[in-house]
Design an enzyme around this catalytic site. Structure first.
Site: not given
Ligand code: GAR
Length: 191
Positions: A110, A112, A139, A148
């Site tokens: 994942n 995060h 991360s 997480d």
């Molecule tokens: C990203 O910033 C990712 O790190 C976060 O959601 C966003 C997705 O953007 N993920 C989390 O918060 C998971 N807990 P994207 O759809 O443009 O890749």
């Protein structure tokens, strides 16, 4: 060459910008993975159209009205039918059931948007600003049943600047995510 690359599925819930960078990186001749499925728990996730435009098979179904374990069983079937051997979560905003994670133990990563172990869960950027932190970041970690919480494989740091709000910081972290994730995923697949 293509056949020897590790087949991966990418799970998304929204716009899919990290997914798009993983797909773009997979087109390099020396990339150790290929993307065999992009799956979303929201049929309207913007990333699904991006994946379709890139010619990648998709699974896009709403989880609404289904028990978590039942939706995850559908997801699991689609991922296995696509031939994936590993899974990359890229903005997948739904907790995976323990049974699903057990079936893929050590084979899910994942990204995060925080410097884990800081700020697990949601609203990471606002929490980093409220705490007065000088730095934020992202991360890549192995997924375990605790949210997480799995072993961190790689991190990238960005400064928190005066006047930042959650949106400006998120945009800066996202640029770092797009650099970090393809690299960290490739290293993890090669290891
Ligand atoms: C990203 O910033 C990712 O790190 C976060 O959601 C966003 C997705 O953007 N993920 C989390 O918060 C998971 N807990 P994207 O759809 O443009 O890749």
């Amino acid at each position: 060459m293509t056949a020897s690359r590790t087949p991966i599925a990418i799970l998304i819930s929204g716009r899919g910008s990290n997914m798009a960078t993983l797909v773009a990186a997979s087109q390099a001749a020396d990339c150790p993975y290929r993307v065999v499925l992009v799956a979303a728990n929201d049929p309207d996730a913007g990333g699904i159209a991006l994946a379709q435009a890139a010619g990648i098979p998709t699974f896009a179904h709403s989880h609404k009205g289904l028990k978590r374990a039942d939706f995850d069983a559908l997801l699991d079937t689609a991922i296995r039918a696509a031939g994936a051997e590993r899974i990359a979560l890229a903005g997948y905003m739904r907790l995976l059931s323990p049974g699903f994670i057990a079936g893929w133990q050590g084979r899910i990563v994942n990204i995060h948007p925080s410097l884990l172990p800081l700020y697990k869960g949601l609203d990471t950027h606002a929490r980093a600003i409220a705490a007065g932190d000088a730095e934020a970041g992202c991360s890549v970690h192995v997924v375990t049943p605790e949210l997480d919480d799995g072993p961190v494989l790689a991190q990238a740091r960005v400064p928190i600047l005066q006047g930042d709000d959650a949106d400006t910081l998120a945009a800066r972290v996202l640029v770092a995510e797009h650099r970090l994730y393809p690299q960290a995923l490739a290293e993890w697949v090669r290891a």
